[in-house]
Design a protein around this motif. Structure first.
Motif, PDB file in Angstrom:
ATOM      1  N   PRO A   1       2.716  15.211  21.485  1.00 31.10           N
ATOM      2  CA  PRO A   1       1.700  15.432  20.450  1.00 31.10           C
ATOM      3  C   PRO A   1       0.565  14.411  20.562  1.00 31.10           C
ATOM      4  CG  PRO A   1       3.872  14.977  19.482  1.00 31.10           C
ATOM      5  CD  PRO A   1       4.002  14.792  20.957  1.00 31.10           C
ATOM      6  N   ALA A   2      -0.634  14.807  20.119  1.00 31.88           N
ATOM      7  CA  ALA A   2      -1.750  13.856  20.103  1.00 31.88           C
ATOM      8  C   ALA A   2      -1.441  12.727  19.123  1.00 31.88           C
ATOM      9  CB  ALA A   2      -3.036  14.572  19.710  1.00 31.88           C
ATOM     10  N   LEU A   3      -0.794  13.083  18.014  1.00 31.39           N
ATOM     11  CA  LEU A   3      -0.455  12.100  16.979  1.00 31.39           C
ATOM     12  C   LEU A   3       0.917  12.454  16.411  1.00 31.39           C
ATOM     13  CD1 LEU A   3      -1.594   9.765  15.112  1.00 31.39           C
ATOM     14  CD2 LEU A   3      -2.278  11.578  13.545  1.00 31.39           C
ATOM     15  N   ALA A   4       1.758  11.441  16.259  1.00 38.23           N
ATOM     16  CA  ALA A   4       3.078  11.692  15.678  1.00 38.23           C
ATOM     17  C   ALA A   4       3.446  10.519  14.786  1.00 38.23           C
ATOM     18  CB  ALA A   4       4.126  11.868  16.775  1.00 38.23           C
ATOM     19  N   ALA A   5       3.928  10.834  13.605  1.00 42.57           N
ATOM     20  CA  ALA A   5       4.388   9.778  12.696  1.00 42.57           C
ATOM     21  C   ALA A   5       5.797  10.102  12.250  1.00 42.57           C
ATOM     22  CB  ALA A   5       3.462   9.682  11.487  1.00 42.57           C
ATOM     23  N   GLU A   6       6.595   9.077  12.091  1.00 39.48           N
ATOM     24  CA  GLU A   6       7.987   9.253  11.663  1.00 39.48           C
ATOM     25  C   GLU A   6       8.306   8.332  10.513  1.00 39.48           C
ATOM     26  OE1 GLU A   6      11.184   8.818  14.545  1.00 39.48           O
ATOM     27  OE2 GLU A   6       9.955  10.003  15.932  1.00 39.48           O
ATOM     28  N   ASP A   7       8.900   8.898   9.485  1.00 41.46           N
ATOM     29  CA  ASP A   7       9.501   8.120   8.398  1.00 41.46           C
ATOM     30  C   ASP A   7       8.561   7.068   7.807  1.00 41.46           C
ATOM     31  OD1 ASP A   7      11.445   7.537   6.624  1.00 41.46           O
ATOM     32  OD2 ASP A   7      12.775   6.499   8.020  1.00 41.46           O
ATOM     33  N   LEU A   8       7.313   7.451   7.558  1.00 39.26           N
ATOM     34  CA  LEU A   8       6.349   6.497   7.000  1.00 39.26           C
ATOM     35  C   LEU A   8       6.725   6.152   5.559  1.00 39.26           C
ATOM     36  CD1 LEU A   8       2.929   8.019   8.167  1.00 39.26           C
ATOM     37  CD2 LEU A   8       4.237   6.146   9.201  1.00 39.26           C
ATOM     38  N   VAL A   9       6.761   4.859   5.299  1.00 41.19           N
ATOM     39  CA  VAL A   9       7.020   4.381   3.935  1.00 41.19           C
ATOM     40  C   VAL A   9       5.914   3.396   3.572  1.00 41.19           C
ATOM     41  CG1 VAL A   9       8.595   3.068   2.450  1.00 41.19           C
ATOM     42  CG2 VAL A   9       9.522   4.659   4.149  1.00 41.19           C
ATOM     43  N   VAL A  10       5.265   3.639   2.429  1.00 43.28           N
ATOM     44  CA  VAL A  10       4.256   2.692   1.942  1.00 43.28           C
ATOM     45  C   VAL A  10       4.529   2.456   0.456  1.00 43.28           C
ATOM     46  CG1 VAL A  10       1.804   2.200   1.628  1.00 43.28           C
ATOM     47  CG2 VAL A  10       2.531   3.597   3.559  1.00 43.28           C
ATOM     48  N   GLU A  11       4.698   1.192   0.122  1.00 43.13           N
ATOM     49  CA  GLU A  11       4.933   0.814  -1.280  1.00 43.13           C
ATOM     50  C   GLU A  11       3.967  -0.290  -1.659  1.00 43.13           C
ATOM     51  OE1 GLU A  11       9.078  -0.067  -0.954  1.00 43.13           O
ATOM     52  OE2 GLU A  11       9.639   2.023  -1.318  1.00 43.13           O
ATOM     53  N   PHE A  12       3.426  -0.220  -2.877  1.00 36.49           N
ATOM     54  CA  PHE A  12       2.484  -1.246  -3.339  1.00 36.49           C
ATOM     55  C   PHE A  12       3.130  -2.034  -4.474  1.00 36.49           C
ATOM     56  CE2 PHE A  12      -0.241   2.304  -1.881  1.00 36.49           C
ATOM     57  CZ  PHE A  12      -0.966   1.648  -0.900  1.00 36.49           C
ATOM     58  N   PRO A  13       3.004  -3.371  -4.453  1.00 30.83           N
ATOM     59  CA  PRO A  13       3.536  -4.152  -5.559  1.00 30.83           C
ATOM     60  C   PRO A  13       2.804  -3.811  -6.852  1.00 30.83           C
ATOM     61  CG  PRO A  13       2.350  -5.556  -3.983  1.00 30.83           C
ATOM     62  CD  PRO A  13       2.345  -4.170  -3.423  1.00 30.83           C
ATOM     63  N   ALA A  14       3.562  -3.697  -7.946  1.00 33.39           N
ATOM     64  CA  ALA A  14       2.940  -3.312  -9.215  1.00 33.39           C
ATOM     65  C   ALA A  14       3.284  -4.298 -10.330  1.00 33.39           C
ATOM     66  CB  ALA A  14       3.386  -1.900  -9.603  1.00 33.39           C
ATOM     67  N   GLY A  15       3.662  -5.540  -9.948  1.00 36.73           N
ATOM     68  CA  GLY A  15       3.949  -6.567 -10.951  1.00 36.73           C
ATOM     69  C   GLY A  15       5.344  -6.434 -11.527  1.00 36.73           C
ATOM     70  N   ARG A  16       5.856  -7.537 -12.049  1.00 37.72           N
ATOM     71  CA  ARG A  16       7.183  -7.622 -12.658  1.00 37.72           C
ATOM     72  C   ARG A  16       8.266  -6.969 -11.791  1.00 37.72           C
ATOM     73  NH1 ARG A  16       6.356  -4.961 -18.004  1.00 37.72           N
ATOM     74  NH2 ARG A  16       4.124  -4.994 -17.798  1.00 37.72           N
ATOM     75  N   GLY A  17       8.134  -7.171 -10.474  1.00 41.53           N
ATOM     76  CA  GLY A  17       9.162  -6.681  -9.551  1.00 41.53           C
ATOM     77  C   GLY A  17       9.116  -5.175  -9.309  1.00 41.53           C
ATOM     78  N   ARG A  18       8.143  -4.509  -9.920  1.00 43.50           N
ATOM     79  CA  ARG A  18       8.094  -3.060  -9.724  1.00 43.50           C
ATOM     80  C   ARG A  18       7.216  -2.719  -8.515  1.00 43.50           C
ATOM     81  NH1 ARG A  18       5.960  -0.531 -14.984  1.00 43.50           N
ATOM     82  NH2 ARG A  18       4.304  -1.981 -14.451  1.00 43.50           N
ATOM     83  N   LYS A  19       7.365  -1.482  -7.993  1.00 46.88           N
ATOM     84  CA  LYS A  19       6.483  -1.072  -6.902  1.00 46.88           C
ATOM     85  C   LYS A  19       6.117   0.402  -7.010  1.00 46.88           C
ATOM     86  CE  LYS A  19      10.536  -1.178  -3.932  1.00 46.88           C
ATOM     87  NZ  LYS A  19      11.207  -1.849  -2.850  1.00 46.88           N
ATOM     88  N   VAL A  20       4.927   0.704  -6.507  1.00 49.36           N
ATOM     89  CA  VAL A  20       4.462   2.087  -6.443  1.00 49.36           C
ATOM     90  C   VAL A  20       5.028   2.696  -5.166  1.00 49.36           C
ATOM     91  CG1 VAL A  20       2.435   3.590  -6.239  1.00 49.36           C
ATOM     92  CG2 VAL A  20       2.302   1.499  -7.613  1.00 49.36           C
ATOM     93  N   HIS A  21       5.817   3.749  -5.322  1.00 52.18           N
ATOM     94  CA  HIS A  21       6.379   4.442  -4.152  1.00 52.18           C
ATOM     95  C   HIS A  21       5.361   5.485  -3.700  1.00 52.18           C
ATOM     96  CE1 HIS A  21      10.394   2.678  -4.795  1.00 52.18           C
ATOM     97  NE2 HIS A  21      10.004   2.677  -6.062  1.00 52.18           N
TER      98      HIS A  21
END
Ligand SMILES: Nc1ncnc2c1ncn2[C@@H]1O[C@H](COP(=O)(O)OP(=O)(O)OP(=O)(O)O)[C@@H](O)[C@H]1O
Ligand code: SF4
Ligand SMILES: [Mg+2]
Length: 343
Positions: free
Chosen positions: A15-35
């Protein structure tokens, strides 16, 4: 974490482009995160356009940015042809970035207001040091401008505030194409433009990618725009992939309850008399159901279950994997069986 892939059917080439199992989480304070993105995968063949569709906040732009490694995903891999972008050393990544370019939603703020059009179009080679011989710089800038429908004599010495929004987006496209990328990521490239200009820019992207055999990832929340420009469409909900299917016949073939909800929001003229029925104005945000749950605390099991009319006990306890139900058509739903048209 369940990995989901948007793959085409029966491909043997890399493939020209292939991505697998991408995970991105952003810190949201007080130990929480944006999934924001939770285990998304995709593949785009050479010359293919993959559309990414889903309502605001579902993670489309985050996927697009992690494909170009700005910023890299928290985990998962991205491959551009034979090159694995994730984990590359900074200098190697800088060189590889010329091969994958992004067009953003707001063309005016994407351009440095102090620079002239000719400098903006030449920005890539001056940053990446690629793009060939600088001796023919002026000719190449003029050709790039002509290729996107701009008259070099009129615009080459202007600054962004002296151009319309549509002209600015053409400059952004010229700048990206000058580097002769293999893949173009377009993140809502027409949503800030006047309706009359939108069709021109979409037409330009479509004809250019076809002529150059470019692969494209086209992100938008407008169902009809994504469907029209894409070969296949990947539908996202709350950081996950729900369904991947060919755009031709999408209205009749879609089986995931969320995709059907999106399609039902189109006016009848766009969805066709036999397509799923619903209401309102043709954008994903026009869903008649409840609000998107918080990405800080996504629902267990299937993330769509709190809005799904077909949810059962299994949907809260078990996350549905993305399964192929026929060649080129994948669905993540417990209650869709292979080769059946409706869940
Ligand atoms: N830098 C950031 N910091 C914290 N949260 C973020 C950041 N960028 C995105 N998010 C959150 O991640 C989630 C996905 O955002 P993203 O921008 O990818 O959505 P989207 O599908 O592109 O939405 P839209 O259609 O409105 O552009 C959202 O909940 C968003 O608020
Ligand atoms: S898995 Fe369950 S909740 Fe999710 S879409 Fe399918 S039926 Fe609905
Ligand atoms: Mg976005």
């Amino acid at each position: 974490m369940t990995t989901t892939h948007a793959t085409g059917a029966g491909r043997e080439q890399l493939p020209a482009l292939a991505a697998e199992d991408l995970v991105v989480e952003f810190p949201a304070g007080r130990g929480r995160k944006v999934h924001a993105v939770s285990g998304v995968g995709l593949e785009v063949a050479a010359g293919e356009t993959l559309g990414i569709l889903g309502e605001s906040g579902c993670g489309k732009s985050t996927v697009g940015r992690s494909l170009i490694q700005l910023p890299p995903p928290d985990s998962g891999t991205v491959r551009l042809g034979a090159t694995t972008l994730t984990g590359l050393a900074p200098e190697e990544l800088r060189r590889a970035r010329a091969r994958i370019q992004i067009i953003m939603q707001d063309p005016v703020s994407a351009l440095n207001p102090r620079r002239t059009v000719k400098d903006l179009v030449w920005e890539g080679p001056s940053i990446w040091g690629s793009g060939g011989d600088a001796r023919d710089k002026d000719t190449r800038i003029d050709t790039a401008l002509r290729d996107v429908g701009l008259d070099p004599a009129t615009v080459r010495d202007r600054r962004p505030h002296e151009l319309s929004g549509g002209q600015c987006q053409r400059v952004c496209i010229a700048r990206a194409l000058l580097l002769e990328p293999e893949v173009l990521i377009c993140d809502e490239p027409v949503s800030s433009l006047d309706v009359s200009v939108q069709a021109q820019i979409l037409n330009l992207l479509e004809t250019t990618t076809r002529r150059r055999g470019l692969s494209m990832v086209f992100i938008a929340h407008d169902v009809s725009v994504v469907k029209n420009i894409s070969d296949r469409v990947m539908v996202m909900y709350l950081g996950k992939t729900c369904e991947v299917l060919p755009s031709d016949g999408m209205h009749h073939e879609a089986v995931h309850p969320y995709t059907r909800l999106l399609l039902a929001s189109l006016p009848e003229a766009q969805r066709g008399p036999a397509g799923p029925r619903g209401a309102t104005d043709g954008t994903a945000d026009a869903s008649p159901a409840a609000e998107l749950p918080s990405p800080l605390d996504p629902p267990s099991g299937c993330r769509f279950r709190t809005r799904c009319p077909l949810a059962t006990g299994r949907c809260s306890g078990e996350e549905p994997a993305l399964r192929e139900i026929r060649p080129g058509h994948q669905v993540a739903c417990h209650h869709v069986e292979p080769r059946r048209n409706h869940p």
